[in-house]
Write a protein that holds these residues in place. Structure first.
Motif, mmCIF file in Angstrom:
data_model
loop_
_atom_site.group_PDB
_atom_site.id
_atom_site.type_symbol
_atom_site.label_atom_id
_atom_site.label_comp_id
_atom_site.label_asym_id
_atom_site.label_seq_id
_atom_site.Cartn_x
_atom_site.Cartn_y
_atom_site.Cartn_z
ATOM 1 N N PRO A 141 7.784 12.276 66.383
ATOM 2 C CA PRO A 141 7.826 12.831 65.024
ATOM 3 C C PRO A 141 9.032 13.749 64.857
ATOM 4 N N VAL A 142 9.413 13.999 63.613
ATOM 5 C CA VAL A 142 10.482 14.970 63.361
ATOM 6 C C VAL A 142 10.041 16.320 63.934
ATOM 7 N N LEU A 143 10.882 16.910 64.753
ATOM 8 C CA LEU A 143 10.488 18.097 65.514
ATOM 9 C C LEU A 143 10.965 19.377 64.834
ATOM 10 N N TYR A 144 9.985 20.163 64.387
ATOM 11 C CA TYR A 144 10.245 21.476 63.810
ATOM 12 C C TYR A 144 9.934 22.545 64.844
ATOM 13 N N GLN A 145 10.629 23.657 64.739
ATOM 14 C CA GLN A 145 10.325 24.772 65.612
ATOM 15 C C GLN A 145 10.685 26.053 64.890
ATOM 16 N N ASN A 196 5.541 20.697 63.793
ATOM 17 C CA ASN A 196 6.026 22.053 64.027
ATOM 18 C C ASN A 196 5.444 22.527 65.349
ATOM 19 N N ILE A 197 6.294 22.604 66.345
ATOM 20 C CA ILE A 197 5.872 22.911 67.715
ATOM 21 C C ILE A 197 5.618 24.409 67.835
ATOM 22 N N VAL A 231 -1.500 8.460 48.838
ATOM 23 C CA VAL A 231 -1.159 8.552 47.409
ATOM 24 C C VAL A 231 0.331 8.859 47.186
ATOM 25 N N THR A 232 1.123 8.805 48.247
ATOM 26 C CA THR A 232 2.564 9.060 48.116
ATOM 27 C C THR A 232 3.330 8.000 48.902
ATOM 28 N N GLN A 233 4.627 7.952 48.658
ATOM 29 C CA GLN A 233 5.448 6.981 49.382
ATOM 30 C C GLN A 233 6.575 7.621 50.179
ATOM 31 N N HIS A 234 6.982 8.813 49.786
ATOM 32 C CA HIS A 234 8.201 9.393 50.364
ATOM 33 C C HIS A 234 8.005 10.770 50.973
ATOM 34 N N LEU A 235 7.056 11.523 50.467
ATOM 35 C CA LEU A 235 6.889 12.902 50.913
ATOM 36 C C LEU A 235 6.683 12.957 52.431
ATOM 37 N N GLY A 236 7.440 13.820 53.109
ATOM 38 C CA GLY A 236 7.240 14.037 54.533
ATOM 39 C C GLY A 236 6.152 15.075 54.780
ATOM 40 N N PHE A 237 5.635 15.097 56.011
ATOM 41 C CA PHE A 237 4.583 16.046 56.371
ATOM 42 C C PHE A 237 4.956 16.712 57.686
ATOM 43 N N GLY A 238 5.128 18.013 57.657
ATOM 44 C CA GLY A 238 5.404 18.748 58.896
ATOM 45 C C GLY A 238 4.165 19.536 59.270
ATOM 46 N N VAL A 239 3.499 19.117 60.332
ATOM 47 C CA VAL A 239 2.209 19.709 60.667
ATOM 48 C C VAL A 239 2.333 20.577 61.914
ATOM 49 N N THR A 240 1.825 21.774 61.814
ATOM 50 C CA THR A 240 1.849 22.698 62.934
ATOM 51 C C THR A 240 0.719 22.360 63.902
ATOM 52 N N VAL A 241 1.053 22.160 65.161
ATOM 53 C CA VAL A 241 0.030 21.997 66.201
ATOM 54 C C VAL A 241 0.453 22.809 67.417
ATOM 55 N N ASN A 242 -0.460 23.631 67.870
ATOM 56 C CA ASN A 242 -0.253 24.460 69.053
ATOM 57 C C ASN A 242 -0.446 23.603 70.293
ATOM 58 N N LEU A 243 0.648 23.360 71.011
ATOM 59 C CA LEU A 243 0.548 22.466 72.170
ATOM 60 C C LEU A 243 -0.201 23.101 73.342
ATOM 61 N N HIS A 278 15.242 20.953 71.855
ATOM 62 C CA HIS A 278 14.258 20.031 71.289
ATOM 63 C C HIS A 278 14.253 19.923 69.771
ATOM 64 N N ALA A 279 14.496 21.020 69.065
ATOM 65 C CA ALA A 279 14.222 21.029 67.627
ATOM 66 C C ALA A 279 15.243 20.227 66.837
ATOM 67 N N GLU A 280 14.760 19.551 65.802
ATOM 68 C CA GLU A 280 15.641 18.926 64.815
ATOM 69 C C GLU A 280 15.734 19.789 63.560
ATOM 70 N N CYS A 281 14.659 20.474 63.265
ATOM 71 C CA CYS A 281 14.621 21.381 62.130
ATOM 72 C C CYS A 281 14.119 22.719 62.648
ATOM 73 N N VAL A 282 14.718 23.796 62.194
ATOM 74 C CA VAL A 282 14.289 25.121 62.612
ATOM 75 C C VAL A 282 13.950 25.934 61.373
ATOM 76 N N PHE A 283 12.819 26.601 61.442
ATOM 77 C CA PHE A 283 12.339 27.430 60.350
ATOM 78 C C PHE A 283 12.609 28.877 60.730
ATOM 79 N N VAL A 284 13.498 29.541 59.982
ATOM 80 C CA VAL A 284 13.806 30.936 60.292
ATOM 81 C C VAL A 284 13.285 31.817 59.166
ATOM 82 N N ASN A 285 13.011 33.039 59.506
ATOM 83 C CA ASN A 285 12.336 33.935 58.581
ATOM 84 C C ASN A 285 12.851 35.333 58.782
ATOM 85 N N GLY A 286 13.032 36.050 57.703
ATOM 86 C CA GLY A 286 13.258 37.481 57.829
ATOM 87 C C GLY A 286 14.704 37.867 57.976
ATOM 88 N N GLY A 287 15.034 39.004 57.387
ATOM 89 C CA GLY A 287 16.354 39.565 57.577
ATOM 90 C C GLY A 287 17.304 39.254 56.438
#
Lengths: 445, 445
Positions: free
Chosen positions: B219-223, B132-133, B94-106, B237-246
């Motif tokens: 896929p686009v690699l998040y970490q 999201n690795i 139902v979309t054309q552009h929205l990306g999806f970053g899915v977390t999977v525990n390798l 490895h990461a192309e995008c990094v999600f940081v949190n806190g501080g």
């Protein structure tokens, strides 16, 4: 009148069972890799009140023919191939009733993650998911998963037995029916959720299921093995059995045996069929000739070589095939020998596999095809058919627009979907498995 | 002006980060188990030109608080929980552009089957999938998968390194770009497909990939790991990094370190944020008070206990928490101590975790929230934000209808999606990873 059930039998690839059809100018099977192709298919099938879309799968390439996957690649014989589970959510979003029977090889799954994936699909589809339980037969798949070769046939079924009890516990035992309460301070009642502690020969885990009870809990269970050990497994676990190959009389014996093993549980038996349908007999024959002109003999042999474990590249066309397969696929070879007779040749086999679904196509007008399907029901005691595709989507449109109305006129096909889940629609019973099925016995409440 | 990227950060469950919101009368997060909730969300996000939907996941229950999962169950803290991959095909349809970053525990996946599943999503979404690795941190997840407890932290990253090279080979090396030819007699050119033979310490297999090259291949690699070893991994490895806190200053140091490690590769850094947005400051403050009145302290503590490996049920409200966690989640505890100061208490933590995404919510008018986001970009050098939900769907509508137009007026947010895949949209470069990224080096053609 006894009702006939129809499944569409398909696969997330170009060439499923009829090889070469993608070269036909009207064929669009090469669009298997677009969501739109699958959502359109689902809508077509639902328009025809088709019970379910049965999706095959395999985890390796067909590399027995000539000892390489080259022929399979050249003719797009089940490769490239997508993961069929991923097609379901998009199709479910555009349909309300169509069931989905998805093949997943349990030998390379872990019970906990697999159970969650299936539960997710059961939840998101509103209880329309089925699982075709397979244990695999390809050495190439075993190597892809880090083993040196396939497990022995009967060992695979022992593994499967243990796997089933593990996932039943996750689906049926871990959460009580009323565990989710959705009341402030108590979304879920912890007293109604329990850990599953499984310490088996093959699997060990200690976990509560992560998904709350879904409409069917355990998906509708399909199985297709016809070996002795396969029938024992079907008798214990299967709700629907997919049988293939042989005369009506041979299938009747198999069906009687399967029903006896499952008793007192009812089972639904589906036999493979490849309709080639048109308004008149002459048009159907012309269509068959047209399809045959696009069929791929080498593709068919590459497929057959893997199914039977015999490298047909080593044989001349009219040389009797020395059919001494590995134990793993012995039942497939025995079935072929029953159909073609002892001393069968590559030529006979190629004829059989083209437009065959391991059976001759059912060619004719709607009345002729309906006659043949009714004869199968009457003589072989099957409940329905897994219909293979030829040139798609026109083959599905012919089923929906020509065959279904003919069957409805004869009073042997529903004129509306029954309400409820896939299981309720198939068995006119409850959404959950009932005793004495072992999944029901695993249920805590 | 430097552009800001926005992801929606969500999870296939009732309570993601802000616990208790489901008790708010306008909240519909308990509809997480319907396809319609997700397709509506995807359409809302695409209306706001949101870059991606980032889906969290976890494979176990939060059972550290009080030593049981009871509090997590009672307050719906990430349980029940569906498999996030299964949501993507319906949203993609139902979309054309929205990306999806899915977390999977390798740690609990096999490279061959996981690679096929991701490739299927990349193909079906037209190149809009990210991964999201994660390697997991919950003992409960390890037990669910048959291990007695979690692997040591750095060992998990060694496993992850090997896993990455295995899936790169399947995604990038096995099929040449021009392997699929779609010509009669040659759907795929076998000379352009090769087996991957992997003989590593953790994984062994010998297989060709089953899926033809997809739009992005890898896929686009998040970490998201911020430990020393996690940063080494991200740099590789990461192309995008999600940081949190501080604080902004602390995040700025982390971002500078990550960029240096990844150089010369560019990375996109996203920081977590929880906006509470309304037309005016007063309305936003009123909304915050309303949301807080529905928040669940016990739910927040159950979540924090698992994230930090500390059983807060054992502590009084104002007793300093003795933070000596296991090695596995040390970096989370260190981050918390940096934010709250040495000798922090349960009360301080509960305040922080409610409406916090491990950071205080960003509360205010569109202009105020935009100011704060721009301050983060300017001071911490982040590229964008993973926005957590509060009361849904109104929180997403506020982002789309209030925040995005404000950012657009300031010239820091796109007014149309860029063409192409998720990777092209994020980096204004090609659809495939480029050297010196190891995935590109694995490519055969």
């Amino acid at each position: 009148m006894r009702q006939i059930h129809l499944n569409a039998f398909d696969m997330a690839c170009v060439g499923h069972i009829q090889q070469g059809m993608w070269t036909h100018p009207r064929d669009r099977s090469a669009e298997y890799d677009t969501l739109g192709a699958w959502t359109r298919l689902a809508q077509t099938l639902e328009r025809g009140l088709i019970d379910g879309l049965f999706l095959a799968d395999v985890l390796g390439a067909y590399d027995v023919y000539g000892g390489t996957p080259d022929a399979a690649l050249r003719h797009a014989v089940q490769v490239p191939l997508l993961d069929p589970m991923m097609l379901v959510p998009a199709m479910a979003a555009v349909t309300q009733h169509l069931g989905f029977g998805v093949t997943v090889n349990l030998a390379y799954e872990q019970p906990f993650t697999f159970a969650r994936r299936m539960s997710t699909l059961d939840q998101l589809t509103g209880g329309r998911i089925g699982w075709n339980i397979v244990t695999g037969y390809l050495d190439s798949a075993a190597r892809a998963m880090g083993f040196t070769n396939q497990m022995a046939h009967d060992d695979r079924y022992d593994l499967a037995d243990e796997f089933m009890y593990a996932v039943y516990a996750l689906w049926e035992h871990s959460w009580d029916e009323t565990a989710v309460q959705r009341q402030p301070g108590q979304f879920t009642d912890p007293a109604q959720v329990r850990r599953v502690v499984h310490n088996g020969a093959q699997y060990r885990f200690d976990a509560m299921a992560l998904v709350a009870p879904t409409p069917q809990r355990t998906p509708v269970l399909y199985q297709a093995g016809s070996s002795d050990r396969g029938r024992v497994f079907a008798g214990q676990h299967a709700e629907c059995v997919f049988v293939n190959g042989g005369s009506k009389m041979a299938v009747a014996r198999l069906v009687a045996d399967l029903r006896a093993r499952a008793a007192p549980r009812p089972i639904r038996v589906f036999v493979g069929a490849t309709p080639v349908l048109a308004r008149t007999t002459a048009e159907a024959q012309a269509l068959l000739a047209e399809y045959r002109a696009h069929s791929s003999t080498e593709g068919a042999l590459a497929h057959a070589a893997a199914s039977l474990g015999i490298d047909f590249a080593r044989y001349d066309w009219d040389q009797p095939v020395d059919a001494s397969p590995t134990e793993a696929i012995r039942s497939n070879v025995e079935s072929m020998t029953r159909q073609l007779g002892a001393g069968w040749t590559k030529r006979m086999l190629a004829d059989r596999f083209i437009l065959g679904s391991r059976q001759p196509p059912v060619v004719g007008s709607p009345a002729e095809v309906a006659d043949e399907l009714q004869a199968w029901v009457a003589e072989a005691d099957v409940d329905g058919f897994n219909l293979s595709r030829t040139v798609a989507p026109e083959c599905w449109e012919a089923v929906v627009d020509l065959l279904v109305p003919e069957l409805q006129n004869r009073g042997v096909y529903k004129t509306a979907y029954a309400p409820g889940t896939y299981r309720e629609k198939l068995f006119a019973a409850g959404p959950r498995l009932a005793p004495p099925h072992p999944a029901a016995l695993a249920r805590a409440s």
